[in-house]
Design a protein around this motif. Sequence first.
Motif, short mmCIF file in Angstrom:
data_model
loop_
_atom_site.label_atom_id
_atom_site.label_comp_id
_atom_site.label_asym_id
_atom_site.label_seq_id
_atom_site.Cartn_x
_atom_site.Cartn_y
_atom_site.Cartn_z
N MET A 96 0.83 -1.20 0.00
CA MET A 96 0.00 0.00 0.00
C MET A 96 0.87 1.25 0.00
N LEU A 97 0.34 2.30 -0.59
CA LEU A 97 1.04 3.57 -0.66
C LEU A 97 0.10 4.66 -0.18
N TYR A 98 0.61 5.53 0.70
CA TYR A 98 -0.18 6.60 1.27
C TYR A 98 0.44 7.94 0.96
N LYS A 99 -0.42 8.92 0.69
CA LYS A 99 0.00 10.31 0.56
C LYS A 99 -0.42 10.99 1.85
N VAL A 100 0.55 11.56 2.56
CA VAL A 100 0.30 12.19 3.86
C VAL A 100 0.55 13.69 3.72
N SER A 101 -0.43 14.50 4.06
CA SER A 101 -0.30 15.95 4.05
C SER A 101 -0.35 16.44 5.49
N PHE A 102 0.64 17.25 5.89
CA PHE A 102 0.68 17.75 7.26
C PHE A 102 1.30 19.14 7.31
N LEU A 103 0.95 19.88 8.36
CA LEU A 103 1.49 21.22 8.57
C LEU A 103 2.83 21.15 9.28
N ASN A 104 3.79 21.94 8.80
CA ASN A 104 5.11 22.02 9.42
C ASN A 104 5.65 23.43 9.21
N HIS A 105 5.76 24.20 10.28
CA HIS A 105 6.30 25.57 10.24
C HIS A 105 5.59 26.45 9.21
N GLY A 106 4.27 26.43 9.20
CA GLY A 106 3.49 27.28 8.31
C GLY A 106 3.43 26.82 6.86
N LYS A 107 3.91 25.62 6.60
CA LYS A 107 3.86 25.08 5.24
C LYS A 107 3.19 23.71 5.29
N VAL A 108 2.60 23.33 4.16
CA VAL A 108 1.97 22.01 4.05
C VAL A 108 2.95 21.10 3.33
N TYR A 109 3.37 20.04 4.01
CA TYR A 109 4.26 19.04 3.42
C TYR A 109 3.41 17.90 2.88
N GLU A 110 3.74 17.42 1.69
CA GLU A 110 3.07 16.27 1.10
C GLU A 110 4.12 15.20 0.83
N VAL A 136 -4.73 11.93 4.99
CA VAL A 136 -4.02 10.70 4.64
C VAL A 136 -4.84 10.02 3.55
N GLU A 137 -4.21 9.80 2.40
CA GLU A 137 -4.90 9.18 1.27
C GLU A 137 -4.17 7.90 0.87
N GLN A 138 -4.92 6.85 0.61
CA GLN A 138 -4.33 5.66 0.03
C GLN A 138 -4.38 5.86 -1.48
N VAL A 139 -3.22 5.79 -2.13
CA VAL A 139 -3.14 6.09 -3.57
C VAL A 139 -2.60 4.88 -4.33
N GLU A 140 -2.86 4.89 -5.64
CA GLU A 140 -2.38 3.82 -6.51
C GLU A 140 -0.92 4.00 -6.89
N ARG A 141 -0.55 5.26 -7.21
CA ARG A 141 0.83 5.52 -7.62
C ARG A 141 1.32 6.81 -7.00
N ARG A 142 2.61 6.93 -6.95
CA ARG A 142 3.28 8.04 -6.32
C ARG A 142 3.29 9.25 -7.24
N GLY A 143 3.02 10.41 -6.69
CA GLY A 143 3.14 11.67 -7.41
C GLY A 143 4.34 12.43 -6.86
N PRO A 144 4.48 13.68 -7.22
CA PRO A 144 5.61 14.45 -6.70
C PRO A 144 5.39 14.85 -5.25
N ALA A 145 6.42 14.71 -4.44
CA ALA A 145 6.38 15.23 -3.07
C ALA A 145 6.44 16.75 -3.18
N ALA A 146 5.79 17.45 -2.25
CA ALA A 146 5.71 18.90 -2.39
C ALA A 146 5.72 19.59 -1.04
N ILE A 147 6.08 20.86 -1.08
CA ILE A 147 5.94 21.76 0.05
C ILE A 147 5.10 22.92 -0.46
N ARG A 148 3.97 23.18 0.20
CA ARG A 148 3.07 24.24 -0.23
C ARG A 148 2.91 25.28 0.87
#
Length: 106
Positions: A4-18, A75-87
């Motif tokens: 299984m593969l998960y995409k996790v989005s969380f807040l860190n120092h005023g930015k959203v990490y994916e 937290v999303e269960q995904v089929e394939r990996r996308g780009p990791a990001a900082i927003r």
Amino acid sequence: MSKMLYKVSFLNHGKVYELYARRVASGDLWGFVDVAELVFDVREGVVVDPTEEQLRSEFADTRVLHLPMQSVLRVEQVERRGPAAIRDAATGEQVVTPFPLPAKPR
């Protein structure tokens, strides 16, 4: 069957990490989410994503992230990996860390 593969989005120092991870669970520490087996792009070539490189170096020696439940946005269960990001948390726009430019000679 693949892991299984998960995409996790969380807040860190005023930015959203994916980030992408193979394992997400409620932690042994009360109020924390454990994120383990982080997955980064392993392509080597001319085109390099600076955000991906920054995340890879920031979490290079991390075995398990213990994220406070309040900082986890999704937290999303995904089929394939996308780009990791900082927003940016306010605008949602991707924060791009440019490559350092050589210093100008004086």
